[in-house]
Motif scaffolding. Structure first.
Motif, PDB file in Angstrom:
ATOM      1  N   ASP A   1      10.652   8.586  -7.436  1.00 28.00           N
ATOM      2  CA  ASP A   1       9.853  10.001  -7.265  1.00 28.00           C
ATOM      3  C   ASP A   1      10.137  10.428  -5.952  1.00 28.00           C
ATOM      4  O   ASP A   1      10.352   9.666  -5.086  1.00 28.00           O
ATOM      5  CB  ASP A   1       8.463   9.915  -8.057  1.00 28.00           C
ATOM      6  CG  ASP A   1       7.530   9.065  -7.355  1.00 28.00           C
ATOM      7  OD1 ASP A   1       7.542   8.969  -6.057  1.00 28.00           O
ATOM      8  OD2 ASP A   1       6.696   8.436  -7.923  1.00 28.00           O
ATOM      9  N   PRO A   2       9.712  11.910  -5.721  1.00 24.20           N
ATOM     10  CA  PRO A   2       9.825  12.320  -4.452  1.00 24.20           C
ATOM     11  C   PRO A   2       8.806  11.663  -3.528  1.00 24.20           C
ATOM     12  O   PRO A   2       9.383  11.278  -2.203  1.00 24.20           O
ATOM     13  CB  PRO A   2       9.370  13.895  -4.570  1.00 24.20           C
ATOM     14  CG  PRO A   2       9.742  13.939  -5.924  1.00 24.20           C
ATOM     15  CD  PRO A   2       9.454  12.752  -6.878  1.00 24.20           C
ATOM     16  N   LYS A   3       7.724  11.257  -3.648  1.00 20.17           N
ATOM     17  CA  LYS A   3       6.766  10.388  -2.847  1.00 20.17           C
ATOM     18  C   LYS A   3       7.370   9.313  -2.382  1.00 20.17           C
ATOM     19  O   LYS A   3       7.464   8.753  -1.042  1.00 20.17           O
ATOM     20  CB  LYS A   3       5.498  10.377  -3.428  1.00 20.17           C
ATOM     21  CG  LYS A   3       4.536   9.637  -2.578  1.00 20.17           C
ATOM     22  CD  LYS A   3       3.122   9.578  -2.994  1.00 20.17           C
ATOM     23  CE  LYS A   3       2.087   9.094  -2.077  1.00 20.17           C
ATOM     24  NZ  LYS A   3       0.753   8.954  -2.512  1.00 20.17           N
ATOM     25  N   VAL A   4       7.801   8.412  -3.103  1.00 24.11           N
ATOM     26  CA  VAL A   4       8.583   7.026  -2.871  1.00 24.11           C
ATOM     27  C   VAL A   4       9.930   7.460  -2.194  1.00 24.11           C
ATOM     28  O   VAL A   4      10.054   6.493  -1.284  1.00 24.11           O
ATOM     29  CB  VAL A   4       8.601   6.231  -4.209  1.00 24.11           C
ATOM     30  CG1 VAL A   4       9.419   4.902  -3.875  1.00 24.11           C
ATOM     31  CG2 VAL A   4       7.336   6.205  -4.657  1.00 24.11           C
ATOM     32  N   THR A   5      10.635   8.377  -2.430  1.00 19.19           N
ATOM     33  CA  THR A   5      11.778   8.444  -1.727  1.00 19.19           C
ATOM     34  C   THR A   5      11.352   8.901  -0.441  1.00 19.19           C
ATOM     35  O   THR A   5      12.201   8.269   0.670  1.00 19.19           O
ATOM     36  CB  THR A   5      12.519   9.899  -2.366  1.00 19.19           C
ATOM     37  OG1 THR A   5      13.003   9.637  -3.502  1.00 19.19           O
ATOM     38  CG2 THR A   5      13.737  10.252  -1.675  1.00 19.19           C
ATOM     39  N   LYS A   6      10.280   9.765  -0.059  1.00 17.18           N
ATOM     40  CA  LYS A   6       9.673   9.737   1.520  1.00 17.18           C
ATOM     41  C   LYS A   6       9.517   8.729   1.912  1.00 17.18           C
ATOM     42  O   LYS A   6       9.893   8.338   3.279  1.00 17.18           O
ATOM     43  CB  LYS A   6       8.617  11.059   1.363  1.00 17.18           C
ATOM     44  CG  LYS A   6       8.240  11.364   2.661  1.00 17.18           C
ATOM     45  CD  LYS A   6       7.085  12.457   2.587  1.00 17.18           C
ATOM     46  CE  LYS A   6       6.646  12.738   3.832  1.00 17.18           C
ATOM     47  NZ  LYS A   6       5.813  11.889   4.438  1.00 17.18           N
ATOM     48  N   THR A   7       8.730   7.628   1.340  1.00 13.59           N
ATOM     49  CA  THR A   7       8.668   6.484   1.914  1.00 13.59           C
ATOM     50  C   THR A   7       9.780   5.727   2.438  1.00 13.59           C
ATOM     51  O   THR A   7       9.792   4.942   3.232  1.00 13.59           O
ATOM     52  CB  THR A   7       7.769   5.724   0.989  1.00 13.59           C
ATOM     53  OG1 THR A   7       6.360   6.346   0.800  1.00 13.59           O
ATOM     54  CG2 THR A   7       7.156   4.428   1.608  1.00 13.59           C
TER      55      THR A   7
ATOM     56  N   GLN B   1       0.745  -1.253  -0.034  1.00 16.94           N
ATOM     57  CA  GLN B   1       0.253   0.006   0.109  1.00 16.94           C
ATOM     58  C   GLN B   1       0.763   1.217   0.093  1.00 16.94           C
ATOM     59  O   GLN B   1       0.492   2.180  -0.762  1.00 16.94           O
ATOM     60  CB  GLN B   1      -0.908   0.061   1.367  1.00 16.94           C
ATOM     61  CG  GLN B   1      -1.861   1.003   1.188  1.00 16.94           C
ATOM     62  CD  GLN B   1      -2.996   1.142   2.471  1.00 16.94           C
ATOM     63  OE1 GLN B   1      -2.610   0.384   3.260  1.00 16.94           O
ATOM     64  NE2 GLN B   1      -3.894   1.887   2.142  1.00 16.94           N
ATOM     65  N   SER B   2       1.915   1.339   0.638  1.00 14.44           N
ATOM     66  CA  SER B   2       2.892   2.599   0.888  1.00 14.44           C
ATOM     67  C   SER B   2       3.500   2.680  -0.357  1.00 14.44           C
ATOM     68  O   SER B   2       3.566   3.893  -0.894  1.00 14.44           O
ATOM     69  CB  SER B   2       3.982   2.080   2.067  1.00 14.44           C
ATOM     70  OG  SER B   2       3.348   2.032   3.366  1.00 14.44           O
ATOM     71  N   PHE B   3       3.735   1.875  -1.199  1.00 14.40           N
ATOM     72  CA  PHE B   3       4.196   2.016  -2.627  1.00 14.40           C
ATOM     73  C   PHE B   3       3.410   1.831  -3.697  1.00 14.40           C
ATOM     74  O   PHE B   3       3.991   2.139  -4.654  1.00 14.40           O
ATOM     75  CB  PHE B   3       5.338   0.660  -2.802  1.00 14.40           C
ATOM     76  CG  PHE B   3       6.781   0.990  -1.962  1.00 14.40           C
ATOM     77  CD1 PHE B   3       7.645   1.994  -2.182  1.00 14.40           C
ATOM     78  CD2 PHE B   3       7.041   0.278  -0.938  1.00 14.40           C
ATOM     79  CE1 PHE B   3       8.546   2.336  -1.328  1.00 14.40           C
ATOM     80  CE2 PHE B   3       8.273   0.342  -0.229  1.00 14.40           C
ATOM     81  CZ  PHE B   3       8.951   1.462  -0.554  1.00 14.40           C
ATOM     82  N   GLN B   4       1.784   1.826  -3.394  1.00 15.69           N
ATOM     83  CA  GLN B   4       1.055   1.808  -4.310  1.00 15.69           C
ATOM     84  C   GLN B   4       1.273   0.570  -5.533  1.00 15.69           C
ATOM     85  O   GLN B   4       1.413   0.793  -6.556  1.00 15.69           O
ATOM     86  CB  GLN B   4       0.927   3.072  -4.919  1.00 15.69           C
ATOM     87  CG  GLN B   4       0.573   4.177  -3.989  1.00 15.69           C
ATOM     88  CD  GLN B   4       0.545   5.501  -4.648  1.00 15.69           C
ATOM     89  OE1 GLN B   4       1.193   5.719  -5.733  1.00 15.69           O
ATOM     90  NE2 GLN B   4      -0.388   6.578  -4.311  1.00 15.69           N
TER      91      GLN B   4
ATOM     92  N   LYS C   1      11.394  -0.150  -6.636  1.00 13.96           N
ATOM     93  CA  LYS C   1      10.441  -0.145  -5.542  1.00 13.96           C
ATOM     94  C   LYS C   1      10.450  -1.713  -4.903  1.00 13.96           C
ATOM     95  O   LYS C   1      10.141  -2.094  -3.675  1.00 13.96           O
ATOM     96  CB  LYS C   1       8.814   0.400  -5.742  1.00 13.96           C
ATOM     97  CG  LYS C   1       9.096   1.983  -5.831  1.00 13.96           C
ATOM     98  CD  LYS C   1       7.525   2.445  -5.934  1.00 13.96           C
ATOM     99  CE  LYS C   1       6.823   2.190  -7.096  1.00 13.96           C
ATOM    100  NZ  LYS C   1       5.621   2.843  -6.958  1.00 13.96           N
ATOM    101  N   ALA C   2      10.117  -2.559  -5.820  1.00 11.56           N
ATOM    102  CA  ALA C   2       9.756  -4.066  -5.397  1.00 11.56           C
ATOM    103  C   ALA C   2      11.055  -4.395  -4.645  1.00 11.56           C
ATOM    104  O   ALA C   2      11.029  -5.320  -3.775  1.00 11.56           O
ATOM    105  CB  ALA C   2       9.694  -4.863  -6.833  1.00 11.56           C
ATOM    106  N   MET C   3      12.337  -4.183  -5.080  1.00 12.57           N
ATOM    107  CA  MET C   3      13.593  -4.695  -4.481  1.00 12.57           C
ATOM    108  C   MET C   3      13.484  -3.953  -2.889  1.00 12.57           C
ATOM    109  O   MET C   3      13.983  -4.814  -2.181  1.00 12.57           O
ATOM    110  CB  MET C   3      14.939  -4.055  -5.283  1.00 12.57           C
ATOM    111  CG  MET C   3      15.082  -4.897  -6.436  1.00 12.57           C
ATOM    112  SD  MET C   3      15.274  -6.565  -6.238  1.00 12.57           S
ATOM    113  CE  MET C   3      16.810  -6.545  -5.295  1.00 12.57           C
TER     114      MET C   3
END
Length: 223
Positions: free
Chosen positions: A155-161, A109-112, A131-133
Motif C-alpha cells: 500500500d502507499p504507506k508501506v511503499t513510502k517506508t 514498527q515501521s512495517f507495523q 514486507k517480511a522479505m
C-alpha cells in the motif's frame, strides 16, 4: 565512483543452444540506484538469475560484493515464524547483537509487524509476505541489493517506508539494482536505467541520456 557490481554477460539462458541474453554489460557504483526496465519477456528475470548464479547456462563474468536479494515471489522456510527467520539471519551475520535487534525492532514498527513477527509467514497475505522479505533483506546491510518488483502488493504507506529504506541504504553507500514495472516511481528515484528488449541491452544511462539518444527531449519510460 567505485563499482561494487560489474556484469559481463556474453550469453545466458536455459540452454547453450537457445540463449535468452546476449551482450549485456553494466556496472553499478556505491550509492547508486539503477532501474532494470523492460516489457515482459525482455530478459529482466534472466539477468537477475545470471547475477545470482542460478541460471542454467551462463557465459561471462559477474563481480559482486556481498548482496541481499528481494525476490518478486516471497520465499520462506517452512515451519519457522518470522522471529525465527530473524534469529536465523542473525546467526549468519558478523554484527553486533544489540545493534542488530535494535534495527529489527525499528523495522518491525515501521512495517507495523510487531505482532505478526510471532506468526508463520506462510499464513501472511501477499503484502505482508512482501514486507517480511523486505525487512529480512535490509537487516543484512549489504553492499549490493538486488530487488525484483518490490512494489507489488504494497500500500502507499508501506511503499513510502520502502523508498525511505532504499534512500538510507544509498546514503550508506550500497548499490541497488531494482527491476520494476512501476515506471513513474522509477523515473523519480533511479539514478540510471538499464533498458532491456529481447534479451539485449538497448540503452543505459540517466533519463536525460536516454532522452537525448532517442531524440525525445520530453520522453518518458512509458514510451
Amino acid at each position: 565512483m567505485t563499482a561494487v557490481l560489474m556484469a559481463n554477460i556474453k550469453e545466458a539462458g536455459y540452454s547453450k543452444e537457445e540463449p535468452i541474453l546476449k551482450n549485456i554489460h553494466f556496472s553499478i557504483a556505491r550509492g547508486e540506484l539503477v532501474g532494470l526496465i523492460g516489457p515482459n519477456g525482455a530478459g529482466k528475470s534472466s539477468t537477475i538469475k545470471s547475477l545470482l548464479g542460478i541460471i542454467d547456462y551462463f557465459d561471462g563474468k559477474i563481480e559482486m560484493k556481498d548482496y541481499a536479494y528481494i525476490p518478486e515471489r516471497p520465499i520462506f522456510y517452512d515451519g519457522l515464524t518470522l522471529w525465527e527467520h530473524i534469529h536465523f539471519l542473525y546467526s549468519t551475520l558478523d554484527v553486533d547483537e544489540q545493534i542488530f535487534y535494535s534495527q529489527v525492532n525499528r523495522l518491525l514498527q515501521s512495517f507495523q509487524m510487531e505482532e505478526a513477527a510471532y506468526r508463520y509467514p506462510e499464513s501472511f497475505s501477499k503484502g505482508m509476505q512482501q514486507k517480511a522479505m523486505i525487512l529480512l533483506a535490509f537487516l543484512q546491510r549489504s553492499s549490493v541489493y538486488i530487488i525484483d518488483e518490490p512494489f507489488i502488493g504494497l500500500d502507499p504507506k508501506v511503499t513510502k517506508t520502502l523508498l525511505e529504506l532504499i534512500q538510507r541504504e544509498k546514503d550508506r553507500g550500497a548499490a541497488i539494482l531494482m527491476s520494476t514495472h512501476v515506471l513513474d516511481t522509477a523515473e523519480k528515484i533511479c539514478d540510471r536505467f538499464l533498458l532491456l528488449s529481447n534479451g539485449t541491452l538497448i540503452a543505459q544511462g540517466t533519463l536525460a541520456d536516454i532522452r537525448r539518444r532517442s531524440q525525445l527531449p520530453n520522453g518518458s519510460l512509458f514510451v
